[in-house]
Design an enzyme around this catalytic site. Structure first.
Site, PDB file in Angstrom:
ATOM      1  N   HIS A   1       0.829  -1.361  -0.068  1.00 32.36           N
ATOM      2  CA  HIS A   1      -0.034   0.131   0.039  1.00 32.36           C
ATOM      3  C   HIS A   1       0.760   1.148   0.153  1.00 32.36           C
ATOM      4  O   HIS A   1       0.377   2.250  -0.459  1.00 32.36           O
ATOM      5  CB  HIS A   1      -1.021  -0.167   1.358  1.00 32.36           C
ATOM      6  CG  HIS A   1      -0.268   0.382   2.570  1.00 32.36           C
ATOM      7  ND1 HIS A   1       0.147  -0.659   3.523  1.00 32.36           N
ATOM      8  CD2 HIS A   1       0.029   1.618   3.132  1.00 32.36           C
ATOM      9  CE1 HIS A   1       0.506  -0.108   4.691  1.00 32.36           C
ATOM     10  NE2 HIS A   1       0.516   1.054   4.322  1.00 32.36           N
TER      11      HIS A   1
ATOM     12  N   ILE B   1     -14.428 -23.448   2.542  1.00 35.28           N
ATOM     13  CA  ILE B   1     -14.435 -23.704   3.806  1.00 35.28           C
ATOM     14  C   ILE B   1     -15.190 -22.556   4.634  1.00 35.28           C
ATOM     15  O   ILE B   1     -15.506 -21.579   4.323  1.00 35.28           O
ATOM     16  CB  ILE B   1     -12.818 -24.106   4.609  1.00 35.28           C
ATOM     17  CG1 ILE B   1     -12.203 -22.633   4.333  1.00 35.28           C
ATOM     18  CG2 ILE B   1     -12.281 -25.317   3.667  1.00 35.28           C
ATOM     19  CD1 ILE B   1     -10.777 -22.614   5.073  1.00 35.28           C
TER      20      ILE B   1
ATOM     21  N   ASP C   1       0.181  -7.639   1.702  1.00 40.29           N
ATOM     22  CA  ASP C   1       0.492  -6.165   1.624  1.00 40.29           C
ATOM     23  C   ASP C   1       2.186  -6.002   1.437  1.00 40.29           C
ATOM     24  O   ASP C   1       2.515  -5.546   2.278  1.00 40.29           O
ATOM     25  CB  ASP C   1       0.154  -5.449   2.876  1.00 40.29           C
ATOM     26  CG  ASP C   1      -0.011  -4.025   2.625  1.00 40.29           C
ATOM     27  OD1 ASP C   1       0.337  -3.486   1.601  1.00 40.29           O
ATOM     28  OD2 ASP C   1      -0.138  -3.555   3.503  1.00 40.29           O
TER      29      ASP C   1
ATOM     30  N   GLY D   1      -8.089 -26.450  -3.357  1.00 34.85           N
ATOM     31  CA  GLY D   1      -9.398 -26.422  -4.053  1.00 34.85           C
ATOM     32  C   GLY D   1     -10.704 -26.728  -3.314  1.00 34.85           C
ATOM     33  O   GLY D   1     -11.550 -27.313  -3.858  1.00 34.85           O
ATOM     34  N   VAL D   2     -10.627 -26.153  -2.275  1.00 30.05           N
ATOM     35  CA  VAL D   2     -12.110 -26.261  -1.325  1.00 30.05           C
ATOM     36  C   VAL D   2     -12.432 -24.907  -0.856  1.00 30.05           C
ATOM     37  O   VAL D   2     -11.851 -24.184  -0.744  1.00 30.05           O
ATOM     38  CB  VAL D   2     -11.767 -27.419  -0.129  1.00 30.05           C
ATOM     39  CG1 VAL D   2     -11.395 -28.701  -0.806  1.00 30.05           C
ATOM     40  CG2 VAL D   2     -10.608 -26.936   0.783  1.00 30.05           C
TER      41      VAL D   2
ATOM     42  N   GLY E   1       3.302   6.593   8.145  1.00 32.90           N
ATOM     43  CA  GLY E   1       4.643   6.953   7.707  1.00 32.90           C
ATOM     44  C   GLY E   1       5.620   5.730   7.979  1.00 32.90           C
ATOM     45  O   GLY E   1       6.494   5.406   7.407  1.00 32.90           O
ATOM     46  N   ASN E   2       5.198   4.867   9.144  1.00 36.14           N
ATOM     47  CA  ASN E   2       6.117   3.802   9.454  1.00 36.14           C
ATOM     48  C   ASN E   2       5.748   2.602   8.507  1.00 36.14           C
ATOM     49  O   ASN E   2       6.562   1.596   8.585  1.00 36.14           O
ATOM     50  CB  ASN E   2       5.773   3.473  10.940  1.00 36.14           C
ATOM     51  CG  ASN E   2       6.446   4.026  11.903  1.00 36.14           C
ATOM     52  OD1 ASN E   2       6.266   5.076  12.661  1.00 36.14           O
ATOM     53  ND2 ASN E   2       7.852   3.892  12.220  1.00 36.14           N
ATOM     54  N   SER E   3       4.453   2.576   8.068  1.00 35.56           N
ATOM     55  CA  SER E   3       4.325   1.444   7.306  1.00 35.56           C
ATOM     56  C   SER E   3       5.477   1.085   6.070  1.00 35.56           C
ATOM     57  O   SER E   3       6.007   1.710   5.425  1.00 35.56           O
ATOM     58  CB  SER E   3       3.103   1.683   6.152  1.00 35.56           C
ATOM     59  OG  SER E   3       2.098   2.005   6.819  1.00 35.56           O
TER      60      SER E   3
END
Length: 505
Positions: A127, A291, A157, A288-289, A230-232
């Site tokens: 992001h 749940i 992310d 492929g299930v 800003g720490n992201s």
């Protein structure tokens, strides 16, 4: 009037001063050297000094539709979260006569860290760089390098960038093992909060395995080390200077740190980073299930002693287990040697597995535990297959005259035969079979479970039903057995399956 203003000012000064004294008093204990039992360092200066060079500021720019008219003063570019942001927003935005003007350059700031000095590899959050036209990496000594995007993963992310390693002498940090971190362990965050680069904060691991509903693989480390806007994308270090998390989210009503921050654990991020570096995309395992959680009611209906695992609500056609290896109604309790305690555990452990790998899956089928062998597919291919399944199906056009519809009332539902007439009325796909629900009584047990008219009952207590009489007989049989709940497998109009339990009291 003058004396009154002075009196009010004095009161404000006294209040602010008192608050400052109280705040100062509250922080005095944190300045005392921690005891040996707490295992907290007296100073983190040496550790921070060795890590600051590897942590970078990420600056991005993007062209967006502008609001500036001819001759208008351009809006200043401020660091994200600047205290002056609201003032300039009010002054520059929403001004009359400024619609439909050319695009303008918008900038944003975030954090990142170097993981490979020889190749110039930088890790950050997706992001932070999403939709950016230009990306720059700013180092602590003031050097700035252009960055190219290697790959991104929206599910976790995570993003990987590359800079020219010849353009600057790089310092790299390495990933540590987040699984070894315990609640109470000391951690350090370094980043670019509010545009203030090279900011160091210290705290502890407050909790682990946090699910904040941000993605399918949520397994966050929670920390009270101050993390702000800003720490992201910045690193969360352990006491050995290893990256055990990527700071990515906070909970805050104000936008500033209140001591609840979240980091992507290195155990999850490392595999994603390696795949992005190697392929430019992720290549996750796929079972492929479909749940859903195993509730206490469902566990009781399936004869399980405790509610655990992931209930298979459906099998995707063309997927790895479409050969009957795993069936709707099975409960997966272990995957490739790893316990599946709750539903959200399964997607993560499957995604971390290698495409094409043959794994043992432990399931509970009709109360009996058994092990099956499954060869995994690739999630990215499976998503395309699953989306195709959800398309509009052809209606039944065989032209036969529909027989008279017989109905029955049970558990607050009116059920009827599934034929041409009811398929057309509710738009039910041709491949769906079972008994159609034509009406749901308000405030009934079925209504409380969110059951709606147009859904189709395909199984009751893992036994197929085809007529309203089958439904009545199965419910009667369950009551005779002393069961308190009826486990229904319902199909949507397009065939998507889910399990619901209804109390039979």
């Amino acid at each position: 009037m003058t004396s009154n203003r002075l009196l009010r000012a004095a009161r404000r000064t006294f209040t602010a001063g008192a608050a400052a004294l109280l705040i100062g008093a509250a922080t005095v204990p944190s300045l005392v050297t921690p005891t040996a039992a707490a295992d907290g360092p007296a100073s983190v200066a040496d550790l921070a000094q060795g890590l600051l060079g590897a942590v970078v500021n990420i600056s991005t720019s993007q062209r967006v539709k502008g609001t500036e008219g001819p001759g208008a003063v351009p809006m200043p570019q401020l660091p994200e979260g600047s205290p002056f942001q609201d003032f300039f927003d009010d002054f520059f935005k929403n001004r009359p006569g400024e619609q439909g003007n050319p695009s303008q350059k918008v900038q944003s700031l975030g954090s990142g860290f170097v993981v490979d000095a020889e190749e110039g590899i930088v890790v950050t959050n997706n992001h932070v760089i999403a939709d950016a036209d230009d990306i720059e990496v700013n180092f602590s000594d003031g050097v700035t390098l252009k960055a190219t995007l290697v790959g991104t993963d929206t599910k976790t992310d995570v993003a990987v960038l590359k800079v020219d390693p010849k353009g600057h002498k790089l310092t790299a940090v390495k990933f540590g093992d987040s699984s070894k971190m315990r609640v109470g362990d000391w951690v350090m965050a370094i980043g670019n909060p509010f545009g203030l680069g090279g900011t160091v904060t210290v705290g502890i691991v407050s909790a682990r395995n946090r699910d904040i509903n941000s993605g399918p693989y949520d397994d966050f480390i929670q920390t009270d080390a101050a993390i702000n806007r800003g720490n992201s994308g910045g690193p969360l270090f352990n006491s050995d200077g290893e990256v055990i998390g990527i700071n990515t989210a906070i909970i805050s009503p104000s936008g500033g740190s209140i001591g609840i921050g979240f980091s992507i654990p290195s155990q999850l991020a490392l595999g994603v980073v390696d795949q992005l570096r190697q392929f430019g995309e992720t290549r996750r395992g796929w079972l492929g299930v479909r749940i859903q959680p195993v509730t206490d009611d469902i566990a009781e209906s399936l004869g399980m002693a405790t509610a655990k695992g992931a209930l298979v609500a459906g099998v995707i056609k063309g997927g790895p287990v479409d050969n009957g290896t795993i069936l709707a109604g099975d409960v997966i309790i272990k995957f490739d040697g790893r316990d599946v305690n709750e539903m959200r555990d399964l997607p993560r452990v499957v995604a971390e597995s290698t495409v094409g790998k043959a794994v043992d899956v432990v399931i509970v089928r009709k109360g009996v535990e058994q092990t099956v062998k499954v060869t995994l597919g690739r999630l990215e291919d499976g998503e395309k297959l699953a989306s195709g399944e959800n398309g509009t199906a052809d209606k039944d056009d065989d032209g036969d005259e529909a027989p008279a519809v017989s109905t029955a009332s049970v558990l607050g539902m009116t059920v009827g035969e599934l034929n041409d007439e009811t398929r057309t009325k509710f738009g039910i796909a041709a491949e769906v079979s079972g008994v159609v629900i034509t009406d749901v009584t308000k405030d009934s047990a079925a209504a409380e479970r969110g059951i709606q008219a147009g859904e189709v009952i395909t199984e009751i207590a893992q036994e197929s039903v085809a007529t309203p009489k089958d439904v009545m007989d199965r419910i009667a049989a369950l009551k005779e057995q002393g069961r308190k709940n009826a486990l229904l497998m319902l199909a949507s109009k397009t065939g998507e399956l889910r399990f619901v339990t209804i109390r039979m009291d």
